[in-house]
Each structure stands twice: as C-alpha cells, then as structure tokens.
Design an enzyme around this catalytic site. Structure first.
Site, PDB file in Angstrom:
ATOM      1  N   HIS A 147       2.715  -9.056 -10.490  1.00 39.56           N
ATOM      2  CA  HIS A 147       4.070  -9.443 -10.903  1.00 39.56           C
ATOM      3  C   HIS A 147       4.957  -8.239 -11.241  1.00 39.56           C
ATOM      4  O   HIS A 147       5.768  -8.291 -12.161  1.00 39.56           O
ATOM      5  CB  HIS A 147       4.019 -10.413 -12.073  1.00 39.56           C
ATOM      6  CG  HIS A 147       3.484 -11.767 -11.711  1.00 39.56           C
ATOM      7  ND1 HIS A 147       3.524 -12.283 -10.429  1.00 39.56           N
ATOM      8  CD2 HIS A 147       2.861 -12.733 -12.475  1.00 39.56           C
ATOM      9  CE1 HIS A 147       2.989 -13.489 -10.419  1.00 39.56           C
ATOM     10  NE2 HIS A 147       2.557 -13.784 -11.637  1.00 39.56           N
ATOM     11  N   HIS A 165       8.799 -18.520 -12.580  1.00 36.65           N
ATOM     12  CA  HIS A 165       7.421 -18.733 -13.021  1.00 36.65           C
ATOM     13  C   HIS A 165       7.321 -19.760 -14.154  1.00 36.65           C
ATOM     14  O   HIS A 165       6.619 -19.545 -15.143  1.00 36.65           O
ATOM     15  CB  HIS A 165       6.814 -17.407 -13.472  1.00 36.65           C
ATOM     16  CG  HIS A 165       5.317 -17.334 -13.360  1.00 36.65           C
ATOM     17  ND1 HIS A 165       4.479 -18.067 -14.164  1.00 36.65           N
ATOM     18  CD2 HIS A 165       4.521 -16.617 -12.539  1.00 36.65           C
ATOM     19  CE1 HIS A 165       3.224 -17.781 -13.858  1.00 36.65           C
ATOM     20  NE2 HIS A 165       3.219 -16.916 -12.857  1.00 36.65           N
ATOM     21  N   GLU A 214       5.276 -21.547  -7.472  1.00 34.38           N
ATOM     22  CA  GLU A 214       6.047 -20.314  -7.339  1.00 34.38           C
ATOM     23  C   GLU A 214       6.386 -20.078  -5.870  1.00 34.38           C
ATOM     24  O   GLU A 214       5.544 -19.645  -5.090  1.00 34.38           O
ATOM     25  CB  GLU A 214       5.246 -19.129  -7.881  1.00 34.38           C
ATOM     26  CG  GLU A 214       4.718 -19.323  -9.288  1.00 34.38           C
ATOM     27  CD  GLU A 214       3.521 -18.431  -9.577  1.00 34.38           C
ATOM     28  OE1 GLU A 214       3.641 -17.199  -9.435  1.00 34.38           O
ATOM     29  OE2 GLU A 214       2.454 -18.987  -9.911  1.00 34.38           O
TER      30      GLU A 214
END
Length: 379
Positions: free
Chosen positions: A134, A207, A344
């Site tokens: 991420h 998210h 996502e």
C-alpha cells in the site's frame, strides 16, 4: 398559581428533550457540511459530511481521504453505519488495517520492494515481510493531510495531494485528485485523476471495510457475494502474484454466482491457506471500456445490497483475515477476525514486475483517470 407554573416548566422541559432527541435522530440536511476534526502534522483536519435527500450520509476527512462512516437504509428504511472505523481522528493514527483510506501511490503489494523502470531500479520501504504494501511506510496517501474543497454543484468533496519526486522511493512529482460524490440514487462515486512529470507506477484504491448488517455487529460470513470474474491472480507464500491468470471455475474462489462468504472460506485450498481466507485479486470480466459491474453483496438480515462498478481492470476481495480483536472502533466495538470485508478496485498487484499484466505506468503528458461507484439499495 404555582402548580400551573410548574406544569408550564415541565411541559417546556419535555418539549426541549423531545427536540434534542429529534435532532439526534434526524439526518443532516442535504448537501455538504464541514467541521473541524483536529490537527495532524500542524495542519487542520476537516470532517466533511455528505447527505442526500434520502438521509444517506457519508462522512470523510482530509487526513488520508478517510471515509469514517456510511449510513444507509435497510429494507425497513432504518439507517445504520456499515463501515468499520473510529469516532475520533486519534483512532486513525496509526491505522494498520487502513480503515476507509485512499491507498497509494501503489495499492496492494510490490515484490521485494523493488521495480525497474526505464533501465533504473527503484527501492521502496518494506513493510510487509519482504514486500512493499500500500505504498510504503510514512508519506503514503493514507497518512498525509490532503487539500480539500467542497464541490459547488454536487454533494461532494475533492481531495488533492502532491506526492513529491522520491517520496517513498517512487519517481516523479505526482499530482493527484480524488473526488467523492454522493448522488440522489444512493451512489458514492469515487473519481481518481493524476498527472506526473516522470514515468511512475500508480495504483490507487479506496480501502473501506464493510459490514452491511452494521459495523461491529459480528462477522461477515453470512453475506452473499457475487464477483464478476472468471479468473484471478494466484499468489505465492508472500502473497505476491505468480503471474498466472487462473480460472476460478471448480475452486472456492468461484463467485460468478452468489455465494455466502463463509461457505468455503476455510476449505483446504492452497490459495485460501496462503491468504488465511480471501485476499485475492480478481480479473473483472469486461466487454468494453467504462464502468462495469465488478461485485454485488447482499446481507440477508438487513436486506442491504452493495454493488461495485468500476473502470479498473480488477478488484481485491479481502475478508478481514488479519483483524484480531485488538482494535476497538466506534462506540468501543471490538473488531475481530472477519468482522469486515473490502472490495478494492485496482490494477493487479506487483504489476511493475509482470510484463503480462496491464501496465500501471503513468507518463508525462498523460492523465491517469479511474472511477468506482458504490451503489446502495435494499431488498
């Protein structure tokens, strides 16, 4: 005269109490409201509340572009908050599960924290075993204060951020804008737009963790999921794609027809064992460009339905396998394993290291533009 006066006082108190109770139960008026929500890194954090005429409400802040809550109706019209999170800014610092955040520069994993671009090898911070997850560790999209501006003609807010050349190891000055718009059709539209002055990989997503029965009420194993994907990208022991595009048919990852999350999540299947449940990238079946239905989720006790459509090529389905009960969220709710799921929308994980995957490289003069729509209803 005294008894009558006392009666007036009691009546006035009852009216006041009733008004306060009504104010607490009545949704915010339609439009965009904003209020101070603390400070981070010396910058003010502002909370934006988006409300439509049906009472659907989305609250988001300019720290991390985080969505704190989504209040949507069940089949009886009762509103409930359906995303995991915290009541205060401090609850999101740090935010290990990435509750509600904008993720970037590169959502999901990059193997060994390295990639090669234009003949140069770039090294990124490793924060997931040998991988970068991420976007890195400190100046990631979920951990910075964005500039923000309410929209004038829509119920929405635009968040903007300049990710500087070399930030978290990525090349190029990347200017990115993420816009949230709440429609009268009970849709949350998320629009991503970015430009760069150097070739750079980019992969951004939203998210949020969902529980359509209401956040903190229990696990999500009874939710029925349909994912519009005939293939997925299997992973190795480090949850990095092997490069294969494997058919979902005859596997526990086949959600082409609605299936309860809990029906096969603990099957003795290599991918479920490696991911401790579902934590996989599904390749969306796409017949043309533009918005395509990626997933649909139904929660039978409330009747709530979530549909996710996107321009992106894939969607990561994650079932909160690493929530472990150590996090206390809203109203003190304890978030245990599988108390929320994520959908996502994204490009494939580790794409810079796989030439056969759709490219995630943004070049100067180009504009990165992707869109995802979360549509809420009940049946």
């Amino acid at each position: 005269m005294m008894p009558r006066r006392r009666g007036f006082v009691v009546a006035a108190l009852l009216i006041t109490i009733s008004a306060l109770m009504l104010a607490q139960s009545t949704p915010s008026k339609p439009g965009v409201q904003q209020e101070p929500f603390g400070t981070k890194d010396g910058r003010p954090v502002t909370l934006y509340t988006l409300t439509n005429s049906h009472g659907v409400e989305v609250r988001a802040m300019n720290y991390g572009g985080i969505i704190l809550s989504m209040r949507v109706p069940d089949r009886k019209g009762q509103l409930a908050d359906i995303v995991l999170g915290h009541d205060t800014l401090e609850g999101y610092i740090p935010n290990p599960p990435y509750f509600g955040a904008i993720i970037g520069r590169y959502a999901n994993r990059i193997a060994n924290g390295t990639f090669t671009l234009d003949g140069k090898t770039y090294t990124l911070p490793k924060n997931d075993g040998p991988n970068t997850l991420h976007g890195g560790t400190t100046r990631t999209f979920d951990r910075v204060v964005w500039d923000a501006e309410p929209l004038e003609r829509k119920t929405g807010v635009a968040f903007s951020y300049l990710s500087k050349d070399g930030e978290e190891g990525f090349p190029g000055n990347l200017k990115i804008k993420v816009t949230y718009v709440l429609t009268e059709s009970n849709e949350l539209m998320v629009d991503y737009e970015a430009t760069t002055d150097k070739d750079t990989p980019i992969n951004v997503t939203q998210h949020s963790y969902f529980d359509l029965a209401g956040e903190g009420t229990g696990d999500i194993l009874n939710h029925e999921v349909m994912i519009n994907a005939d293939r997925f990208t299997p992973v190795d022991k480090n949850l990095i794609p092997t490069g294969e595009l494997r058919p979902v048919k005859d596997s526990p990852l086949d959600f082409t027809k609605p299936l309860k999350i809990g029906a096969r999540i603990d099957d003795n299947y290599d991918q479920l064992v490696l991911g401790h449940g579902y934590d996989h990238n599904f390749v969306i079946n796409r017949k043309s460009e533009g918005l395509t239905l990626a997933a649909r989720v139904y929660e039978p006790t409330s009747g709530r339905v979530l549909e996710v459509s996107t321009t992106q090529p894939a969607i990561q389905f994650y079932t909160g396998n690493f929530l472990d009960g150590t996090i206390r969220g809203k109203q003190g709710h304890v978030y245990k394993r599988r108390y929320g799921f994520c959908l996502e929308t994204q490009h494939f994980p580790d794409s810079p290291n796989h030439q056969n995957f759709p490219s995630t490289i943004l070049k100067p003069g180009e504009t990165f533009h992707q869109k995802t729509v979360f549509k809420f209803s009940a049946k």
